[in-house]
Every structure is written in structure tokens, then in C-alpha cells.
Scaffold this motif. Structure first.
Motif, PDB file in Angstrom:
ATOM      1  N   ARG A  76      13.668 -23.107  -3.338  1.00  0.00           N
ATOM      2  CA  ARG A  76      13.732 -23.515  -4.746  1.00  0.00           C
ATOM      3  C   ARG A  76      14.985 -24.349  -5.007  1.00  0.00           C
ATOM      4  O   ARG A  76      14.948 -25.311  -5.772  1.00  0.00           O
ATOM      5  CB  ARG A  76      13.678 -22.291  -5.654  1.00  0.00           C
ATOM      6  N   THR A  77      16.090 -23.977  -4.359  1.00  0.00           N
ATOM      7  CA  THR A  77      17.332 -24.731  -4.531  1.00  0.00           C
ATOM      8  C   THR A  77      17.175 -26.154  -3.997  1.00  0.00           C
ATOM      9  O   THR A  77      17.573 -27.123  -4.654  1.00  0.00           O
ATOM     10  CB  THR A  77      18.494 -24.026  -3.804  1.00  0.00           C
ATOM     11  N   ALA A  80      14.903 -28.127  -6.342  1.00  0.00           N
ATOM     12  CA  ALA A  80      15.634 -28.534  -7.551  1.00  0.00           C
ATOM     13  C   ALA A  80      16.605 -29.667  -7.231  1.00  0.00           C
ATOM     14  O   ALA A  80      16.765 -30.602  -8.023  1.00  0.00           O
ATOM     15  CB  ALA A  80      16.372 -27.335  -8.141  1.00  0.00           C
ATOM     16  N   THR A 170      13.699 -30.524 -12.694  1.00  0.00           N
ATOM     17  CA  THR A 170      14.729 -29.723 -12.025  1.00  0.00           C
ATOM     18  C   THR A 170      14.640 -28.264 -12.456  1.00  0.00           C
ATOM     19  O   THR A 170      14.694 -27.353 -11.619  1.00  0.00           O
ATOM     20  CB  THR A 170      16.133 -30.281 -12.347  1.00  0.00           C
ATOM     21  N   SER A 174      13.571 -25.135  -9.982  1.00  0.00           N
ATOM     22  CA  SER A 174      14.516 -24.031  -9.761  1.00  0.00           C
ATOM     23  C   SER A 174      13.873 -22.674 -10.056  1.00  0.00           C
ATOM     24  O   SER A 174      14.323 -21.659  -9.538  1.00  0.00           O
ATOM     25  CB  SER A 174      15.773 -24.217 -10.613  1.00  0.00           C
TER      26      SER A 174
END
Length: 190
Positions: A76-77, A80, A170, A174
Motif C-alpha cells: 500500500r505504501t 501510494a 494517493t 494508502s
């Protein structure tokens, strides 16, 4: 000639195919509860299950549902980062596409969610660049006949929309949610 009798020379024609029934829309790519009941999540590529799994708890629903889940926290990081990096690279001129391209090259092969989101961000940034080049050129040409001055607010509105859509994407990435930008040319398939 009756083909159902023994000794006939040709087999009967096959029956017509069964009509297809629509159960609902095909779910978007994403992590869903693993259908084998293992308690993990498995990647659904939009048409079939893949070998990619995520050890995290699966999200409610499955391919029949509409809730998507991203990969682990690290995935997820990176997803994002693919969306937010154009805000950094954009300061260096028309290089906003470099960030998603780097994320795709670094982590795209190891996590399908990162690949999907980096590809989506890259397609959006390339589309925005194309729209900026075309719109800016038309504005510069028409500015000589004063009509181009009316297009400057359109360019400003496009820049604001770019910023807002980048922030929305974004935020969604995230949280592990897939995001599709509007008005994007799909140069690459993810």
C-alpha cells in the motif's frame, strides 16, 4: 438423412451454446478472500485467480462483491508513492511521470496491487502531459487572436483537477483501494 440411426455417415450437429446469464459486473482486480478458505487474501486479476496471496486478513465479500483490498502495508505504501510522487517530480518540469515509472520498475513485478496502481498513475501522468502539450499549444497559437486568453482559466482548472485527483488516488491507495483516474488514456495495461 437421419444421423441418429446406427450406420449413418456423419455425427449430429452439436447443440447450440447455452445462453450466457449476467450475474453482475465482473469485479475489478484486487485482493479478495482466498476461495480455498485459507484465511488469507488472493489476487483476482479481473478474470481469474492468480498465485499471489497476501497474509493479511481478507476483506469481506469476494469476487462477487465490490469491496477491494490492497496488499500488505508495504504494498500500500509503494502504491501510494506511485500516486504522490508526481507532486515531487512535477517541480522539475514535465517529469511527473517519472515517479510512477520508477515505482513500476522497482516493485511492479513483486506485488500486483503496486503494479496496478503504478500503471494507473503512469497512464494518468502521461495523459495529463499530453493534454497539457496539446492545450498549451492551442492556447499559445490562439493567444495571438485574443481567443487564447479565454483558454487560460481552462488550463488552470486542469491543473487544479490534476492536483485533486492525485491526492484522491494517493489516499485511496494508502487504504489499499484500487483507483481509476477519469479521462485517462490507457497507454499501458496493468
Amino acid at each position: 438423412m437421419d444421423f441418429s440411426k446406427p450406420g449413418s455417415s456423419s455425427p449430429p450437429p452439436p447443440p447450440p451454446p447455452a445462453p450466457q446469464t449476467a450475474v453482475g459486473p465482473t469485479p475489478s482486480p484486487g485482493y479478495y478472500p482466498d476461495p480455498d478458505g485459507s484465511g488469507s487474501s488472493r489476487w483476482w486479476d479481473g478474470s481469474q485467480w492468480t498465485a499471489h496471496t497476501s497474509p493479511g486478513a481478507p476483506v469481506p465479500g469476494g469476487p462477487a462483491g465490490s469491496q477491494l483490498s490492497g496488499s500488505s502495508g508495504d504494498g500500500r505504501t509503494w502504491a501510494a508513492l506511485a500516486h504522490v510522487s508526481p507532486l515531487v517530480f512535477g517541480w522539475f518540469g514535465a517529469l511527473a511521470f517519472v515517479g510512477p515509472l520508477l515505482v513500476l520498475a522497482i516493485k511492479g513485478s513483486s506485488d500486483p496491487f503496486v503494479k496496478q496502481e503504478a500503471t494507473e498513475a503512469l497512464n494518468f501522468q502521461l495523459s495529463a502531459l499530453l493534454y497539457l502539450i496539446v492545450g498549451g499549444t492551442i492556447t499559445l497559437i490562439l493567444i495571438f487572436v485574443l481567443v487564447g486568453l479565454l483558454l487560460i482559466p481552462v488550463l488552470v482548472a486542469g491543473a487544479i483537477a490534476w492536483l485533486v485527483l492525485t491526492v484522491i488516488a494517493t489516499t485511496r491507495a494508502s487504504r489499499g483501494e484500487a483507483y481509476r483516474y477519469p479521462m485517462t488514456i490507457r497507454f499501458l495495461k496493468g
